[in-house]
Design a protein around this motif. Structure first.
Motif, PDB file in Angstrom:
ATOM      1  N   UNK A 201      11.936  16.718  29.637  1.00 34.35           N
ATOM      2  CA  UNK A 201      11.771  17.718  30.749  1.00 34.35           C
ATOM      3  C   UNK A 201      13.029  18.286  31.418  1.00 34.35           C
ATOM      4  N   UNK A 202      14.031  17.099  31.625  1.00 39.35           N
ATOM      5  CA  UNK A 202      15.214  17.667  32.362  1.00 39.35           C
ATOM      6  C   UNK A 202      16.027  18.508  31.454  1.00 39.35           C
ATOM      7  N   UNK A 203      16.109  18.003  30.036  1.00 37.57           N
ATOM      8  CA  UNK A 203      17.014  18.773  29.158  1.00 37.57           C
ATOM      9  C   UNK A 203      16.293  20.108  29.117  1.00 37.57           C
ATOM     10  N   UNK A 204      15.184  20.230  29.000  1.00 33.20           N
ATOM     11  CA  UNK A 204      14.578  21.625  28.666  1.00 33.20           C
ATOM     12  C   UNK A 204      14.787  22.435  29.844  1.00 33.20           C
ATOM     13  N   UNK A 205      14.786  21.863  31.151  1.00 32.88           N
ATOM     14  CA  UNK A 205      15.038  22.498  32.350  1.00 32.88           C
ATOM     15  C   UNK A 205      16.475  23.126  32.402  1.00 32.88           C
TER      16      UNK A 205
ATOM     17  N   UNK B  89      20.194  37.121  32.647  1.00 37.30           N
ATOM     18  CA  UNK B  89      20.629  37.824  33.825  1.00 37.30           C
ATOM     19  C   UNK B  89      21.851  38.492  33.684  1.00 37.30           C
ATOM     20  N   UNK B  90      22.939  38.096  32.714  1.00 37.50           N
ATOM     21  CA  UNK B  90      24.014  38.638  32.591  1.00 37.50           C
ATOM     22  C   UNK B  90      23.954  39.719  31.645  1.00 37.50           C
ATOM     23  N   UNK B  91      23.110  39.638  30.583  1.00 34.83           N
ATOM     24  CA  UNK B  91      22.851  40.723  29.588  1.00 34.83           C
ATOM     25  C   UNK B  91      22.153  42.081  30.416  1.00 34.83           C
ATOM     26  N   UNK B  92      21.029  41.529  31.083  1.00 38.20           N
ATOM     27  CA  UNK B  92      20.546  42.659  31.953  1.00 38.20           C
ATOM     28  C   UNK B  92      21.440  43.257  32.851  1.00 38.20           C
ATOM     29  N   UNK B  93      22.234  42.699  33.322  1.00 42.72           N
ATOM     30  CA  UNK B  93      23.210  43.306  34.385  1.00 42.72           C
ATOM     31  C   UNK B  93      24.504  44.099  33.622  1.00 42.72           C
ATOM     32  N   UNK B  94      24.902  43.567  32.388  1.00 42.40           N
ATOM     33  CA  UNK B  94      25.983  44.476  31.813  1.00 42.40           C
ATOM     34  C   UNK B  94      25.590  45.163  30.602  1.00 42.40           C
ATOM     35  N   UNK B  95      24.255  44.898  29.887  1.00 40.29           N
ATOM     36  CA  UNK B  95      23.962  45.614  28.783  1.00 40.29           C
ATOM     37  C   UNK B  95      22.697  45.870  28.995  1.00 40.29           C
ATOM     38  N   UNK B  96      22.058  46.710  30.028  1.00 38.18           N
ATOM     39  CA  UNK B  96      20.756  46.952  30.351  1.00 38.18           C
ATOM     40  C   UNK B  96      19.730  47.664  29.250  1.00 38.18           C
ATOM     41  N   UNK B  97      20.433  48.506  28.257  1.00 36.79           N
ATOM     42  CA  UNK B  97      19.616  49.029  27.088  1.00 36.79           C
ATOM     43  C   UNK B  97      19.271  47.798  26.433  1.00 36.79           C
ATOM     44  N   UNK B  98      20.210  47.095  25.999  1.00 33.21           N
ATOM     45  CA  UNK B  98      20.048  45.772  25.142  1.00 33.21           C
ATOM     46  C   UNK B  98      18.953  44.955  25.616  1.00 33.21           C
TER      47      UNK B  98
ATOM     48  N   UNK C 227      17.585  27.152  32.167  1.00 30.21           N
ATOM     49  CA  UNK C 227      18.542  27.733  33.207  1.00 30.21           C
ATOM     50  C   UNK C 227      19.620  28.410  32.604  1.00 30.21           C
ATOM     51  N   UNK C 228      20.357  27.794  31.603  1.00 30.54           N
ATOM     52  CA  UNK C 228      21.499  28.423  30.737  1.00 30.54           C
ATOM     53  C   UNK C 228      21.051  29.713  30.218  1.00 30.54           C
ATOM     54  N   UNK C 229      19.784  29.802  29.742  1.00 28.33           N
ATOM     55  CA  UNK C 229      19.250  31.021  29.217  1.00 28.33           C
ATOM     56  C   UNK C 229      18.994  31.913  29.986  1.00 28.33           C
ATOM     57  N   UNK C 230      18.300  31.567  31.297  1.00 27.81           N
ATOM     58  CA  UNK C 230      18.020  32.679  32.349  1.00 27.81           C
ATOM     59  C   UNK C 230      19.458  33.048  32.756  1.00 27.81           C
TER      60      UNK C 230
END
Length: 122
Positions: free
Chosen positions: A85-89, A100-109, A93-96
């Motif tokens: 569970x802790x490894x998955x969490x 968020x980085x992609x959403x902010x810097x590459x909104x169309x992607x 967190x890394x994927x989120x």
């Protein structure tokens, strides 16, 4: 009764795991009257005779043989479940953060990924 796995439940399981006798536990039937024992390396945890009456220690609780096997299996699985569970969490967190980085810097992607990425439950 269904229990939802929450951060509070995770913390409680971790606390109980740390306070419990060390795993691995095992279950066996032996001794006079074919007693059922739940054991760990430091000694007996629970035991009962086949009639389910009487006990040798005041701090034990009675369980059926089947429940005893379940307790043993759950107890032995808890360390792996907590770690998984802790490894998955951590991965989530890394994927989120990456999304968020992609959403902010590459909104169309980001929009394209959300629109076309398959939703998977497994």
């Amino acid at each position: 009764m269904t229990t939802t796995y929450t951060p509070e439940l995770h913390a409680r399981l971790r606390e109980l795991h740390q306070q419990a006798s060390p795993a691995p536990w095992e279950s066996s039937n032996h001794g006079p009257g074919k007693r059922t024992y739940i054991e760990h390396p430091d000694g007996d945890v629970l035991n009962h005779d086949e009639r389910g009456t009487g006990h040798e220690r005041e701090d034990i609780a009675w369980v059926s043989e089947e429940d005893g096997r379940v307790i043993v299996e759950y107890r032995n699985a808890v360390p792996a479940l907590i770690a998984d569970h802790e490894a998955t969490a951590r991965k989530l967190a890394i994927y989120e953060k990456r999304m968020a980085y992609i959403a902010e810097n590459y909104p169309l992607v980001h929009a394209d990924v959300l629109e076309h990425a398959p939703e998977q439950e497994n």
